[in-house]
Write an enzyme that holds these catalytic residues in place. Structure first.
Site, PDB file in Angstrom:
ATOM      1  N   CYS A 223       0.862  -1.187   0.000  1.00 25.63           N
ATOM      2  CA  CYS A 223       0.000   0.000   0.000  1.00 25.63           C
ATOM      3  C   CYS A 223       0.894   1.230   0.000  1.00 25.63           C
ATOM      4  O   CYS A 223       2.055   1.144  -0.405  1.00 25.63           O
ATOM      5  CB  CYS A 223      -0.979  -0.026   1.178  1.00 25.63           C
ATOM      6  SG  CYS A 223      -0.171  -0.036   2.800  1.00 25.63           S
TER       7      CYS A 223
ATOM      8  N   ASN B 135       2.328   1.445   4.353  1.00 24.75           N
ATOM      9  CA  ASN B 135       2.659   0.166   5.007  1.00 24.75           C
ATOM     10  C   ASN B 135       2.367   0.198   6.514  1.00 24.75           C
ATOM     11  O   ASN B 135       3.047  -0.466   7.306  1.00 24.75           O
ATOM     12  CB  ASN B 135       4.115  -0.252   4.734  1.00 24.75           C
ATOM     13  CG  ASN B 135       4.443  -1.701   5.111  1.00 24.75           C
ATOM     14  OD1 ASN B 135       5.572  -2.009   5.470  1.00 24.75           O
ATOM     15  ND2 ASN B 135       3.475  -2.595   5.048  1.00 24.75           N
TER      16      ASN B 135
ATOM     17  N   CYS C  70      -1.316   0.644   7.365  1.00 22.20           N
ATOM     18  CA  CYS C  70      -2.753   0.368   7.494  1.00 22.20           C
ATOM     19  C   CYS C  70      -3.164  -0.844   6.660  1.00 22.20           C
ATOM     20  O   CYS C  70      -3.351  -1.943   7.193  1.00 22.20           O
ATOM     21  CB  CYS C  70      -3.589   1.582   7.076  1.00 22.20           C
ATOM     22  SG  CYS C  70      -3.280   3.060   8.076  1.00 22.20           S
ATOM     23  N   ARG C  71      -3.293  -0.671   5.354  1.00 20.04           N
ATOM     24  CA  ARG C  71      -3.903  -1.721   4.531  1.00 20.04           C
ATOM     25  C   ARG C  71      -3.026  -2.945   4.336  1.00 20.04           C
ATOM     26  O   ARG C  71      -3.486  -4.084   4.504  1.00 20.04           O
ATOM     27  CB  ARG C  71      -4.297  -1.138   3.161  1.00 20.04           C
ATOM     28  CG  ARG C  71      -5.439  -0.150   3.255  1.00 20.04           C
ATOM     29  CD  ARG C  71      -5.574   0.654   1.974  1.00 20.04           C
ATOM     30  NE  ARG C  71      -4.443   1.559   1.794  1.00 20.04           N
ATOM     31  CZ  ARG C  71      -4.244   2.322   0.734  1.00 20.04           C
ATOM     32  NH1 ARG C  71      -5.111   2.271  -0.268  1.00 20.04           N
ATOM     33  NH2 ARG C  71      -3.208   3.125   0.663  1.00 20.04           N
ATOM     34  N   SER C  72      -1.762  -2.737   3.929  1.00 14.58           N
ATOM     35  CA  SER C  72      -0.947  -3.925   3.623  1.00 14.58           C
ATOM     36  C   SER C  72      -0.569  -4.739   4.863  1.00 14.58           C
ATOM     37  O   SER C  72      -0.535  -5.979   4.770  1.00 14.58           O
ATOM     38  CB  SER C  72       0.266  -3.567   2.758  1.00 14.58           C
ATOM     39  OG  SER C  72       1.105  -2.628   3.367  1.00 14.58           O
TER      40      SER C  72
ATOM     41  N   ASP D 147      -7.999   3.983   0.875  1.00 16.07           N
ATOM     42  CA  ASP D 147      -7.038   4.456   1.884  1.00 16.07           C
ATOM     43  C   ASP D 147      -7.811   4.928   3.120  1.00 16.07           C
ATOM     44  O   ASP D 147      -8.577   5.885   3.040  1.00 16.07           O
ATOM     45  CB  ASP D 147      -6.237   5.610   1.266  1.00 16.07           C
ATOM     46  CG  ASP D 147      -5.147   6.125   2.200  1.00 16.07           C
ATOM     47  OD1 ASP D 147      -5.191   5.823   3.407  1.00 16.07           O
ATOM     48  OD2 ASP D 147      -4.263   6.830   1.700  1.00 16.07           O
TER      49      ASP D 147
HETATM   50  P1  4NP Z   1      -1.756   2.744   4.104  1.00 14.17           P
HETATM   51  O1  4NP Z   1      -2.366   4.093   4.711  1.00 14.17           O
HETATM   52  O2  4NP Z   1      -1.219   3.088   2.740  1.00 14.17           O
HETATM   53  O3  4NP Z   1      -2.923   1.823   4.047  1.00 14.17           O
HETATM   54  O4  4NP Z   1      -0.672   2.298   5.070  1.00 14.17           O
HETATM   55  C1  4NP Z   1      -1.640   5.293   4.754  1.00 14.17           C
HETATM   56  C2  4NP Z   1      -0.733   5.490   5.765  1.00 14.17           C
HETATM   57  C3  4NP Z   1      -0.032   6.681   5.824  1.00 14.17           C
HETATM   58  C4  4NP Z   1      -0.254   7.658   4.869  1.00 14.17           C
HETATM   59  C5  4NP Z   1      -1.167   7.443   3.855  1.00 14.17           C
HETATM   60  C6  4NP Z   1      -1.866   6.258   3.803  1.00 14.17           C
HETATM   61  N1  4NP Z   1       0.438   8.882   4.951  1.00 14.17           N
HETATM   62  O5  4NP Z   1       0.161   9.774   4.128  1.00 14.17           O
HETATM   63  O6  4NP Z   1       1.302   9.059   5.822  1.00 14.17           O
END
Ligand code: 4NP
Length: 164
Positions: free
Chosen positions: A10, A13, A15-17, A130
């Site tokens: 994602c 790294n 939240c989703r992955s 997201d």
């Molecule tokens: P992820 O979520 O891609 O599912 O881990 C996010 C985590 C952090 C950010 C964006 C999305 N960020 O902008 O810091």
């Protein structure tokens, strides 16, 4: 016996992955096939490298009996295209970054990159949204979608083994 090497990717790294890695590993363990899978997750971005998963993701996983607290964020890199045979992007923007990286490596690595939600066509949902700037409900939606795709991917990989 085949080892399936799967990388979930994602943006951050956190939240989703990490959830995808945790949920897939949980399903594989329940099915008694955890030893056939090498799993990891990574982000296309570097902001959270070294961080544990977001507290909201940890809570959503824990509510389903899944512990993702030991994971640490890292950024995806060229070596991942050698190490993994399937790279599962959570959304199109992640997939595009991965396809560009694969293109620069000069080998036919781009075919390893797939959208994770392709493995849950019945949902009609193409991407895992997201959840970072939302609340707990967003994480419930995300873990539900991830559960659907993880089921589909596990079935797909186990079905493929009989053709090895
Ligand atoms: P992820 O979520 O891609 O599912 O881990 C996010 C985590 C952090 C950010 C964006 C999305 N960020 O902008 O810091």
């Amino acid at each position: 016996m085949a080892t399936h090497r799967l990388l979930f990717v994602c943006l951050g790294n956190i939240c989703r992955s990490p959830l995808a890695e945790g949920v897939f590993g949980h399903l594989a363990a329940e099915a008694g096939v955890a030893d056939r899978f090498e799993l990891d997750s990574a982000g296309t971005g570097s902001w959270h490298v070294g961080d544990p998963p977001d507290a909201r993701a940890r809570r959503a996983a824990a509510a389903r009996g899944i512990d993702i607290s030991g994971q640490r964020a890292r950024q995806v890199g060229p070596a991942d295209f050698d190490r993994f045979d399937l790279i599962l992007a959570m959304d199109r923007s992640n997939a595009e970054v991965l396809w560009r990286l694969a293109g620069r490596l000069g080998e036919d690595h781009a075919a390893k990159v797939r959208l994770f939600m392709e493995f849950a066509p019945e949902t009609g949902v193409g991407e895992v949204p997201d959840p970072y700037y939302g609340g707990a409900a967003g994480f419930e939606r995300v873990i539900d979608l991830i559960g659907e795709a993880a089921h589909g991917l596990l079935a797909h990989r186990l079905a493929g083994e009989s053709k090895d």
